[in-house]
Scaffold this active site. Structure first.
Site, PDB file in Angstrom:
ATOM      1  N   GLU A   1      30.641  31.839  38.955  1.00  0.00           N
ATOM      2  CA  GLU A   1      31.466  32.803  39.769  1.00  0.00           C
ATOM      3  C   GLU A   1      32.008  34.135  38.993  1.00  0.00           C
ATOM      4  O   GLU A   1      32.298  33.646  37.599  1.00  0.00           O
ATOM      5  CB  GLU A   1      32.468  32.104  40.552  1.00  0.00           C
ATOM      6  CG  GLU A   1      33.237  33.094  41.553  1.00  0.00           C
ATOM      7  CD  GLU A   1      32.518  33.407  42.687  1.00  0.00           C
ATOM      8  OE1 GLU A   1      31.833  34.409  42.527  1.00  0.00           O
ATOM      9  OE2 GLU A   1      32.861  33.113  43.830  1.00  0.00           O
ATOM     10  N   ASP A   2      32.040  35.193  39.557  1.00  0.00           N
ATOM     11  CA  ASP A   2      32.570  36.345  38.538  1.00  0.00           C
ATOM     12  C   ASP A   2      34.074  36.234  38.470  1.00  0.00           C
ATOM     13  O   ASP A   2      34.761  36.489  37.467  1.00  0.00           O
ATOM     14  CB  ASP A   2      32.431  37.616  39.312  1.00  0.00           C
ATOM     15  CG  ASP A   2      32.528  37.973  40.846  1.00  0.00           C
ATOM     16  OD1 ASP A   2      32.980  36.974  41.437  1.00  0.00           O
ATOM     17  OD2 ASP A   2      32.218  38.767  41.287  1.00  0.00           O
TER      18      ASP A   2
ATOM     19  N   ASP B   1      39.681  33.886  42.999  1.00  0.00           N
ATOM     20  CA  ASP B   1      41.142  34.765  43.369  1.00  0.00           C
ATOM     21  C   ASP B   1      41.810  33.583  44.478  1.00  0.00           C
ATOM     22  O   ASP B   1      42.615  32.739  44.073  1.00  0.00           O
ATOM     23  CB  ASP B   1      40.599  35.948  44.274  1.00  0.00           C
ATOM     24  CG  ASP B   1      41.956  36.794  44.709  1.00  0.00           C
ATOM     25  OD1 ASP B   1      43.175  36.420  44.458  1.00  0.00           O
ATOM     26  OD2 ASP B   1      41.871  37.874  45.138  1.00  0.00           O
TER      27      ASP B   1
ATOM     28  N   LYS C   1      42.276  34.353  38.686  1.00  0.00           N
ATOM     29  CA  LYS C   1      43.446  34.940  39.019  1.00  0.00           C
ATOM     30  C   LYS C   1      44.357  34.015  39.972  1.00  0.00           C
ATOM     31  O   LYS C   1      44.428  33.878  40.892  1.00  0.00           O
ATOM     32  CB  LYS C   1      43.187  36.150  39.890  1.00  0.00           C
ATOM     33  CG  LYS C   1      44.205  37.234  40.153  1.00  0.00           C
ATOM     34  CD  LYS C   1      43.956  38.223  41.365  1.00  0.00           C
ATOM     35  CE  LYS C   1      43.012  39.238  40.967  1.00  0.00           C
ATOM     36  NZ  LYS C   1      42.819  40.207  41.967  1.00  0.00           N
TER      37      LYS C   1
ATOM     38  N   PHE D   1      43.584  44.508  41.133  1.00  0.00           N
ATOM     39  CA  PHE D   1      42.402  44.757  41.791  1.00  0.00           C
ATOM     40  C   PHE D   1      41.351  45.307  40.724  1.00  0.00           C
ATOM     41  O   PHE D   1      41.412  46.588  40.328  1.00  0.00           O
ATOM     42  CB  PHE D   1      42.246  45.733  43.156  1.00  0.00           C
ATOM     43  CG  PHE D   1      41.116  45.662  43.959  1.00  0.00           C
ATOM     44  CD1 PHE D   1      39.794  46.140  43.522  1.00  0.00           C
ATOM     45  CD2 PHE D   1      41.110  44.486  44.882  1.00  0.00           C
ATOM     46  CE1 PHE D   1      38.766  45.971  44.465  1.00  0.00           C
ATOM     47  CE2 PHE D   1      39.991  44.573  45.572  1.00  0.00           C
ATOM     48  CZ  PHE D   1      38.951  45.161  45.458  1.00  0.00           C
TER      49      PHE D   1
ATOM     50  N   ARG E   1      30.057  47.851  40.735  1.00  0.00           N
ATOM     51  CA  ARG E   1      29.538  46.486  39.891  1.00  0.00           C
ATOM     52  C   ARG E   1      28.730  46.825  38.684  1.00  0.00           C
ATOM     53  O   ARG E   1      28.831  46.087  37.703  1.00  0.00           O
ATOM     54  CB  ARG E   1      28.308  45.821  40.790  1.00  0.00           C
ATOM     55  CG  ARG E   1      28.843  45.279  41.978  1.00  0.00           C
ATOM     56  CD  ARG E   1      27.859  44.388  42.766  1.00  0.00           C
ATOM     57  NE  ARG E   1      28.387  44.095  44.008  1.00  0.00           N
ATOM     58  CZ  ARG E   1      28.962  43.156  44.394  1.00  0.00           C
ATOM     59  NH1 ARG E   1      29.560  42.209  43.633  1.00  0.00           N
ATOM     60  NH2 ARG E   1      29.025  42.775  45.815  1.00  0.00           N
TER      61      ARG E   1
END
Length: 180
Positions: free
Chosen positions: A99-100, A103, A131, A152, A165
Site C-alpha cells: 500500500e502507498d 491512514d 499516518k 495531506f 501521482r
C-alpha cells in the site's frame, strides 16, 4: 506547474528509493525460498511496488486489487469497496499487501480480514507511508518506510482527485488546493 500546489517537499525521489531498497533487502531475508504473493492496492501503490520489486532478490509473484474508501474526496467514506479483486488463489499463500499509505486503516483491516477468511498462510502489510494519527481502526503495518504527520501528501503514487501521482517526490499539498 504542479510544484506551485506543493507547500513543501517531505521526501525526495532519492530518499524514497533508499528506504525502498532497504525494505526490499529485508523482504528478501524474510521471504527467502517462500515465493510470496505481493498484492498491490491500485492505483497508489504502483510506483512504490515497482520500485520495491527491483530490490527483492528472491522469487515473488504479484497481483493487484482496486479498492476504494475515498471515492474522490480527501477523507475516507468509511465504506470499503472492492472494484477489482485478485486473480490469484491465495489459499495457503504468504501474502504481502503493498500500500502507498495507511491512514484510517479501514481498507487494510478489511483486506487482512478477507485474506484470513480466504485461508492465506500469512498476511503482512508493507507501506511506504504510515499516518498513525489518522487511524480509526486497530491495524499496524509489518513493514513501514516512513511514519508521517497528519498532513495531506501527494506524489509517488499518492493523489488528490486522481492528480499529482506522477510527481517523483512526496510533498504536502497546499490546503487551498483541496479546500476549494
Amino acid at each position: 506547474m504542479l510544484e506551485q500546489d506543493i507547500q513543501k517537499i517531505l521526501y525526495s525521489e532519492n530518499d524514497i528509493i533508499r528506504k525502498t531498497k532497504k525494505l526490499g533487502e529485508q523482504l528478501t531475508k524474510d521471504y527467502q525460498e517462500k515465493n510470496p504473493l505481493m498484492i498491490g492496492v491500485l492505483k497508489g501503490s504502483v510506483p512504490f511496488m515497482a520500485e520495491l520489486m527491483k530490490h527483492i532478490d528472491t522469487h515473488v509473484e504479484i497481483d493487484f486489487m482496486v479498492v476504494s474508501s475515498y471515492h474522490g474526496g480527501t477523507s475516507s467514506s468509511g465504506e470499503v469497496k472492492i472494484l477489482k479483486d485478485v486473480d490469484t488463489n491465495i489459499e495457503g499463500r504468504d501474502i504481502i499487501i503493498v500500500e502507498d499509505i495507511i491512514d484510517t486503516g479501514r481498507t487494510l483491516k478489511y483486506l487482512r480480514d478477507m485474506f484470513k477468511y480466504r485461508k492465506a498462510n500469512t498476511i503482512k502489510i508493507a507501506t511506504l507511508f504510515d499516518k498513525p494519527e489518522g487511524r480509526v481502526v486497530k491495524i499496524e503495518a509489518d513493514y513501514v518506510c516512513y511514519n508521517i504527520p497528519n498532513e495531506f501528501i501527494v506524489g509517488f503514487g499518492l493523489d488528490y482527485a486522481e492528480n499529482y501521482r506522477n510527481l517523483p517526490y512526496v510533498g504536502v499539498l497546499k490546503e487551498e488546493v483541496y479546500s476549494k
